[in-house]
Scaffold this active site. Sequence first.
Site, PDB file in Angstrom:
ATOM      1  N   ASP A  87       0.858  -1.189   0.000  1.00 50.90           N
ATOM      2  CA  ASP A  87       0.000   0.000   0.000  1.00 50.90           C
ATOM      3  C   ASP A  87       0.895   1.239   0.000  1.00 50.90           C
ATOM      4  O   ASP A  87       1.848   1.336   0.769  1.00 50.90           O
ATOM      5  CB  ASP A  87      -0.916  -0.007   1.230  1.00 50.90           C
ATOM      6  CG  ASP A  87      -2.043   0.999   1.112  1.00 50.90           C
ATOM      7  OD1 ASP A  87      -3.206   0.568   1.149  1.00 50.90           O
ATOM      8  OD2 ASP A  87      -1.766   2.223   0.991  1.00 50.90           O
ATOM      9  N   ILE A  88       0.577   2.181  -0.867  1.00 45.81           N
ATOM     10  CA  ILE A  88       1.423   3.365  -1.050  1.00 45.81           C
ATOM     11  C   ILE A  88       1.306   4.350   0.124  1.00 45.81           C
ATOM     12  O   ILE A  88       2.174   5.198   0.323  1.00 45.81           O
ATOM     13  CB  ILE A  88       1.067   4.064  -2.397  1.00 45.81           C
ATOM     14  CG1 ILE A  88       2.220   4.902  -2.911  1.00 45.81           C
ATOM     15  CG2 ILE A  88      -0.208   4.870  -2.309  1.00 45.81           C
ATOM     16  CD1 ILE A  88       3.403   4.131  -3.373  1.00 45.81           C
ATOM     17  N   HIS A 136      -6.634  -5.775   2.735  1.00 55.17           N
ATOM     18  CA  HIS A 136      -5.533  -5.115   3.440  1.00 55.17           C
ATOM     19  C   HIS A 136      -4.934  -6.108   4.427  1.00 55.17           C
ATOM     20  O   HIS A 136      -5.658  -6.645   5.285  1.00 55.17           O
ATOM     21  CB  HIS A 136      -6.039  -3.922   4.262  1.00 55.17           C
ATOM     22  CG  HIS A 136      -6.572  -2.764   3.475  1.00 55.17           C
ATOM     23  ND1 HIS A 136      -5.802  -1.676   3.140  1.00 55.17           N
ATOM     24  CD2 HIS A 136      -7.802  -2.500   2.975  1.00 55.17           C
ATOM     25  CE1 HIS A 136      -6.530  -0.791   2.474  1.00 55.17           C
ATOM     26  NE2 HIS A 136      -7.759  -1.269   2.360  1.00 55.17           N
ATOM     27  N   HIS A 176      -9.842  -5.553  -2.759  1.00 50.85           N
ATOM     28  CA  HIS A 176      -8.490  -5.665  -2.197  1.00 50.85           C
ATOM     29  C   HIS A 176      -8.575  -6.003  -0.715  1.00 50.85           C
ATOM     30  O   HIS A 176      -9.396  -5.459   0.015  1.00 50.85           O
ATOM     31  CB  HIS A 176      -7.660  -4.397  -2.412  1.00 50.85           C
ATOM     32  CG  HIS A 176      -8.348  -3.123  -2.039  1.00 50.85           C
ATOM     33  ND1 HIS A 176      -9.323  -2.537  -2.815  1.00 50.85           N
ATOM     34  CD2 HIS A 176      -8.196  -2.309  -0.961  1.00 50.85           C
ATOM     35  CE1 HIS A 176      -9.745  -1.423  -2.236  1.00 50.85           C
ATOM     36  NE2 HIS A 176      -9.074  -1.267  -1.103  1.00 50.85           N
ATOM     37  N   GLU A 236     -12.395   3.598  -1.280  1.00 51.58           N
ATOM     38  CA  GLU A 236     -11.563   4.503  -2.092  1.00 51.58           C
ATOM     39  C   GLU A 236     -11.329   3.926  -3.485  1.00 51.58           C
ATOM     40  O   GLU A 236     -11.439   4.649  -4.476  1.00 51.58           O
ATOM     41  CB  GLU A 236     -10.230   4.725  -1.362  1.00 51.58           C
ATOM     42  CG  GLU A 236      -9.328   5.752  -2.006  1.00 51.58           C
ATOM     43  CD  GLU A 236      -7.968   5.831  -1.301  1.00 51.58           C
ATOM     44  OE1 GLU A 236      -7.908   5.702  -0.064  1.00 51.58           O
ATOM     45  OE2 GLU A 236      -6.959   5.992  -2.010  1.00 51.58           O
TER      46      GLU A 236
HETATM   47  P1  AMP Z   1      -9.933   1.419   0.447  1.00 50.39           P
HETATM   48  O1  AMP Z   1     -10.511   1.420  -0.965  1.00 50.39           O
HETATM   49  O2  AMP Z   1     -10.638   2.385   1.330  1.00 50.39           O
HETATM   50  O3  AMP Z   1      -9.846   0.055   1.025  1.00 50.39           O
HETATM   51  O4  AMP Z   1      -8.443   1.979   0.342  1.00 50.39           O
HETATM   52  C1  AMP Z   1      -7.668   1.876  -0.815  1.00 50.39           C
HETATM   53  C2  AMP Z   1      -6.213   1.712  -0.440  1.00 50.39           C
HETATM   54  O5  AMP Z   1      -5.463   1.685  -1.650  1.00 50.39           O
HETATM   55  C3  AMP Z   1      -5.625   2.832   0.420  1.00 50.39           C
HETATM   56  O6  AMP Z   1      -5.032   2.252   1.584  1.00 50.39           O
HETATM   57  C4  AMP Z   1      -4.592   3.496  -0.496  1.00 50.39           C
HETATM   58  O7  AMP Z   1      -3.458   3.953   0.202  1.00 50.39           O
HETATM   59  C5  AMP Z   1      -4.256   2.379  -1.459  1.00 50.39           C
HETATM   60  N1  AMP Z   1      -3.785   2.846  -2.765  1.00 50.39           N
HETATM   61  C6  AMP Z   1      -4.398   3.721  -3.586  1.00 50.39           C
HETATM   62  N2  AMP Z   1      -3.674   3.887  -4.715  1.00 50.39           N
HETATM   63  C7  AMP Z   1      -2.588   3.089  -4.600  1.00 50.39           C
HETATM   64  C8  AMP Z   1      -1.457   2.825  -5.435  1.00 50.39           C
HETATM   65  N3  AMP Z   1      -1.308   3.419  -6.627  1.00 50.39           N
HETATM   66  N4  AMP Z   1      -0.516   1.957  -4.988  1.00 50.39           N
HETATM   67  C9  AMP Z   1      -0.662   1.347  -3.783  1.00 50.39           C
HETATM   68  N5  AMP Z   1      -1.709   1.556  -2.958  1.00 50.39           N
HETATM   69  C10 AMP Z   1      -2.660   2.420  -3.351  1.00 50.39           C
END
Ligand code: AMP
Length: 130
Positions: free
Chosen positions: A29-30, A95, A93, A88
């Site tokens: 995760d970035i 975590h 995905h 988001e």
């Molecule tokens: P959520 O959809 O709320 O579960 O969160 C999406 C997750 O994706 C967040 O923790 C972001 O930090 C992560 N994220 C978004 N874009 C990227 C990326 N380009 N590379 C890695 N992680 C990402």
Amino acid sequence: MASIFTKIINGEIPSYKIAEDTKFYAFLDINPNAKGHTLVIPKKEENKIFDLSKEEYIELMNFSYRIAKALEKTIPCERIGMSVIGLEVPHVHVHLIPINKMADMQFVNKEKLTNEEFLNLAENIAGNFE
Ligand code: AMP
């Protein structure tokens, strides 16, 4: 339109890759809650986890299990926390987060890492992936 995670799978957007097989992809995760915070995604783009078939869901969990084992071997921590949110990015995905306290699961306190730290972490976790 392809999700940002589909673009990562296709190599159109860079990622700190840990592992992949024909169906799944794992990367850091970035904006991590903690060092080693990893996302495990199906390559097939699906919005919500419970829209996956039972078989796809179980396969995703099996792949996540293997990633969690690699995280446990690599990152000193109390345990690996697991969470599915998806508010988001509308691409399933999981975590996986090396945690020491409840706050590490709260997506509030973020860890700042350099590019080199991300690269080293991904390489070390990948080295423990079986
Ligand atoms: P959520 O959809 O709320 O579960 O969160 C999406 C997750 O994706 C967040 O923790 C972001 O930090 C992560 N994220 C978004 N874009 C990227 C990326 N380009 N590379 C890695 N992680 C990402």
